[in-house]
Design an enzyme around this catalytic site. Structure first.
Site, short mmCIF file in Angstrom:
data_model
loop_
_atom_site.label_atom_id
_atom_site.label_comp_id
_atom_site.label_asym_id
_atom_site.label_seq_id
_atom_site.Cartn_x
_atom_site.Cartn_y
_atom_site.Cartn_z
N PRO A 2 -96.37 45.57 2.20
CA PRO A 2 -95.64 46.68 2.83
C PRO A 2 -94.54 46.21 3.76
CG PRO A 2 -97.82 46.44 3.80
CD PRO A 2 -97.74 45.48 2.67
N GLU A 3 -93.35 46.72 3.55
CA GLU A 3 -92.23 46.51 4.47
C GLU A 3 -91.88 47.88 5.03
OE1 GLU A 3 -89.24 43.86 2.83
OE2 GLU A 3 -90.71 42.92 1.53
N LYS A 61 -92.60 46.98 11.17
CA LYS A 61 -93.78 47.12 10.31
C LYS A 61 -95.04 47.43 11.11
CE LYS A 61 -91.62 43.43 7.71
NZ LYS A 61 -91.74 42.00 7.37
N ARG A 280 -91.62 29.99 1.79
CA ARG A 280 -91.79 31.09 0.86
C ARG A 280 -90.70 30.95 -0.19
NH1 ARG A 280 -91.26 33.61 5.84
NH2 ARG A 280 -93.07 34.91 5.54
#
Length: 297
Positions: A2-3, A61, A280
């Site tokens: 979720p962003e 967030k 990442r």
DNA sequence: CAGGCTTCCTGCGCGC
DNA sequence: TGCGCGCAGGAAGCCT
């Protein structure tokens, strides 16, 4: 993962459903999901039971629920967290770590289940402090949980300070993607939306920020906003689906680069690459997204 | 001060 | 078929 758009869909749904509801019972099935709770203030359960929820707010967030006690229940979904709205006895949900039973004067008995497969998210009761920039937060007050006070406003927030963001980029010797992911500079952006917005802005993830013109910075912010709004438009009209599946369906169909390494770029046809960056992965088009040289003053 | 690295965690997909 | 490994990622804290 979720962003901002996914978290906002959760916030708006819960705001409608549980504003004015009183928490009747709290169950913690996994202590790891009660994160950074200031235990000196009292046990998590005691600070919530019998307390009324005043609204549902968001910064980046982070979610929080101002309470009738003057504190706030803070929640972060992490990688895999969901806040599932249920009726009592409903839904054989998996990975439920914390369960709140509430009684709403109009909606009756409801259950808010915090489900989190990977346990990167968490909840805590926190004190409210004045917002550092002095402008109102979502509920019209200047109050923000102490654990959230260092988080910048998001680019859709009317009080987001784009000028200060540009000045911060000029000061630091950093890559643009690092800056977009730094929640103390601008909030709500995660790895997927960063890659998508950078592709749309034709900007390389490691473009040094100090040599970006204010026009280029405005451009990448505009692409972040556009990406967010597109996801929000898709996001959440379905009351049920948004809670059953916290993941956005948006990017399963509209991704331009994320997870599309080896596929042709939608603009130029060059093969999308995936590179390691900040522990990442970054997905980008090596043709359209090139590092621009430092401007000579 | 900035940035690099590590920790937290679990399910899945890959190679052998 | 099964095992083991690597990967995925947000935030914070430590270290350089």
């Amino acid at each position: 993962m979720p962003e901002l758009p996914e978290v906002e869909v959760v916030r708006s749904g819960l705001h409608l459903a549980i504003t004015g509801a009183t928490i009747t019972r709290v169950q913690v099935f996994d202590d790891r999901s009660v994160k950074r709770h200031e235990s000196s203030r009292g046990p998590f359960l005691d600070l919530l039971t019998g307390v009324t929820v005043l609204s549902a707010e968001r910064r980046g967030k982070f979610l929080w629920f101002p309470l009738s006690t003057g504190d706030a229940l803070v929640a972060h979904l992490g990688m895999s967290g969901q806040l599932l709205l249920r009726t009592p006895g409903g839904g054989p949900d998996t990975h439920v770590r914390v369960r709140l039973a509430v009684e709403h004067p109009q909606h009756g008995e409801l259950v808010v289940a915090f489900a989190d497969q990977r346990v990167f998210g968490g909840m805590a009761v926190d004190t409210l402090v004045p917002s550092p920039d002095g402008y109102p937060t979502g509920d019209g007050t200047q109050a923000i949980p102490s654990r959230v006070a260092h988080i910048a406003r998001d680019p859709l927030d009317p009080h987001f300070d784009a000028g200060e963001f540009a000045r911060a980029l000029a000061r630091r010797n950093s890559g643009i993607k690092r800056a977009l992911l730094d929640q103390t500079l601008v909030s709500g952006i995660g790895n997927i939306y960063a890659d998508e917005a950078l592709w749309a802005a034709r900007m390389h993830y490691n473009q040094p920020t100090y040599c970006l013109s204010s026009r280029r910075i405005e451009l990448v912010l505009a692409e972040v906003r556009r990406t967010f709004c597109a996801a929000l438009d898709q996001g959440g009209t379905s009351f049920d689906r948004q809670y059953v599946n916290g993941a956005s369906g948006y990017f399963s169909r509209h991704r331009a680069v994320y997870g599309r390494q080896g596929e042709p770029c939608g603009r130029c046809g060059e093969s999308i690459e995936r590179a390691k960056f900040m522990n990442r992965s970054s997905h980008y088009c090596p043709q359209c997204q090139r590092i621009r040289p430092v401007r000579v003053p």
